[in-house]
Motif scaffolding. Structure first.
Motif, PDB file in Angstrom:
ATOM      1  N   HIS A  34     -32.531  10.417  18.032  1.00 14.40           N
ATOM      2  CA  HIS A  34     -31.869   9.070  17.835  1.00 14.40           C
ATOM      3  C   HIS A  34     -30.488   9.369  16.212  1.00 14.40           C
ATOM      4  N   GLN A  35     -30.654  10.232  16.136  1.00 13.99           N
ATOM      5  CA  GLN A  35     -29.783  10.610  15.011  1.00 13.99           C
ATOM      6  C   GLN A  35     -28.307  10.225  15.303  1.00 13.99           C
ATOM      7  N   ALA A  36     -27.108  10.030  14.546  1.00 15.57           N
ATOM      8  CA  ALA A  36     -25.818   9.474  14.626  1.00 15.57           C
ATOM      9  C   ALA A  36     -25.340  10.568  14.543  1.00 15.57           C
ATOM     10  N   ILE A  37     -24.258  10.994  15.686  1.00 15.96           N
ATOM     11  CA  ILE A  37     -23.496  11.737  15.786  1.00 15.96           C
ATOM     12  C   ILE A  37     -22.199  12.185  15.290  1.00 15.96           C
ATOM     13  N   ARG A  38     -21.950  11.661  14.098  1.00 14.63           N
ATOM     14  CA  ARG A  38     -20.688  10.376  13.555  1.00 14.63           C
ATOM     15  C   ARG A  38     -19.440  11.110  13.858  1.00 14.63           C
ATOM     16  N   ALA A  39     -19.535  12.273  13.699  1.00 19.04           N
ATOM     17  CA  ALA A  39     -18.266  13.022  13.452  1.00 19.04           C
ATOM     18  C   ALA A  39     -18.006  14.830  14.181  1.00 19.04           C
ATOM     19  N   CYS A  40     -16.597  15.082  14.123  1.00 13.81           N
ATOM     20  CA  CYS A  40     -16.639  16.528  14.975  1.00 13.81           C
ATOM     21  C   CYS A  40     -15.437  16.838  14.055  1.00 13.81           C
ATOM     22  N   LEU A  41     -15.812  18.311  13.265  1.00 10.19           N
ATOM     23  CA  LEU A  41     -14.551  18.423  12.112  1.00 10.19           C
ATOM     24  C   LEU A  41     -13.909  20.312  12.524  1.00 10.19           C
TER      25      LEU A  41
END
Length: 382
Positions: free
Chosen positions: A151-158
């Motif tokens: 359940h870790q947040a996938i916060r961004a795409c770089l």
């Protein structure tokens, strides 16, 4: 073939001396502006050239706001913080990149997830990103993208625009929208590059630039955060130690960073930016000459993707296999013509070996074959 390539490069640069991969060119008002800064005594992070450089860069790229910082890594770190990346979050990125991209993710206490690239851009693949998310992620009740299980947040795409060639932004934007993930562009190498007539670094929530000595234009050391006006205000506050404006009192309202670009560097940047269109024009002409020279050879010249106008920061060829790559590197460097392989994949470095990744088939294929050729601006081509 390799000896002919060496002769071609020496003829272009008109020298028998060592030819670097990418050297800066100072043929504008650099000396005038830097001397003016020295005489003003405002050589640190306060001065007219910092404000001017930010304003000029925002105008050039079409960003609402540009915030100058000490280097591209600081720009990436700042952008990730502004996007809300926190301890134990995940950030999707490419393994085929310069180490600064994933180092900045680690600075936030987050973990990079290394996904494959497209062969026609050498940048993060929207298809690989979409597939990994479908297999590994879900949206929780409040719309946050999370990893299944932990359940870790996938916060961004770089994504990173490799060698100045834009990634497939339209498709990547759609993937990020579908999964409620912030898009942050690492445009360190793509200043002057356009995707569908719009400047790279201005498509996502934030974008970052680098002005290192080997980039298309340089401030010696420096970087920039591109954003909307609101995030630009926050970026400036965060990179100036979060000091509240006051004639003489020192009051800081959060833990922040001393990342502001010195006025001395900004002065150099203002002069270089005045020459940037000329630099890009010359680099694109050199790329076409490489392409023509190599069209009947065993080496495949890497061309800009469809619907893009690349700055061709570093020209690249794709060899038939690793053996040919190594032979090319040896032959050219022994003759005093600097060439280099693409970066070792990030997932192969000791500090990132345990990070999640997909198959990275294209990234591994490119790592074994790509060689960069000398790409400094030739003024006669401008």
């Amino acid at each position: 073939m390799f000896s002919q390539l060496v002769e071609f490069i020496r003829a272009k640069y008109e020298t028998k001396e060592f030819i670097p991969l990418h050297a800066p060119v100072f043929n504008g008002r650099e000396e005038e502006y830097v001397v003016d800064t020295i005489r003003s005594t405002f050589v640190s992070s306060v001065g007219a050239y910092v404000d001017r450089f930010e304003s000029d860069m925002a105008k050039y790229t079409g960003a609402e706001k540009a915030t100058a910082v000490v280097n591209g890594t600081a720009a990436l770190h700042t952008a990730l913080i502004l996007a809300g990346v926190q301890q134990n979050d995940l950030v999707l990125t490419q393994s085929l990149t310069f180490v600064a991209t994933c180092n900045a993710i680690r600075y936030c206490g987050a973990e990079p997830v290394f996904l494959d690239v497209d062969l026609d851009t050498m940048g993060l693949s929207p298809l690989a990103t979409s597939q990994w998310l479908a297999d590994n992620a879900h949206l929780d009740s409040d719309g946050t993208c999370r990893l299944k299980g932990s359940h870790q947040a996938i916060r961004a795409c770089l994504p990173m625009h490799t060698f100045g060639h834009p990634v497939k932004l339209d498709e990547l934007i759609e993937v990020c929208k579908q999964w409620n993930i912030h898009l942050i562009e690492d445009a360190a190498e793509s200043l002057g590059s356009l995707y569908k007539s719009k400047h790279t670094g201005t498509f996502g929530l934030l974008g970052t630039l680098s002005f290192n000595g080997n980039k298309v234009m340089t401030t010696g050391g420096g970087g920039m955060v591109l954003s909307n006006a609101e995030l630009g205000f926050k970026a400036k506050h965060l990179t100036t130690t979060a000091k509240r404006a006051h004639p003489y009192e020192f009051f800081h309202d959060e833990v922040a960073f001393n990342y502001r670009m010195p006025n001395l560097n900004a002065a150099l940047g203002c002069a270089q930016l005045e020459m940037l269109n000329t630099f890009v024009q010359a680099k694109r002409k050199l790329a076409q000459q490489y392409k023509s020279f190599l069209q009947h050879s065993e080496l495949k010249f890497f061309q800009e993707p469809n619907d893009c106008k690349s700055n061709y920061w570093l020209n690249a060829v794709i060899c038939e296999d690793r053996a040919q790559r190594d032979a090319l590197l040896k032959a050219t460097n022994e003759c005093g013509v600097m060439t280099r392989p693409i970066w070792t994949l990030m997932n192969k470095l000791p500090m990132y070996q345990t990070c999640r990744s997909d198959g990275l088939n294209n990234a591994n294929w490119l790592e074994a074959r790509v060689v960069n050729l000398p790409s400094s601006v030739i003024q006669e081509l401008a």
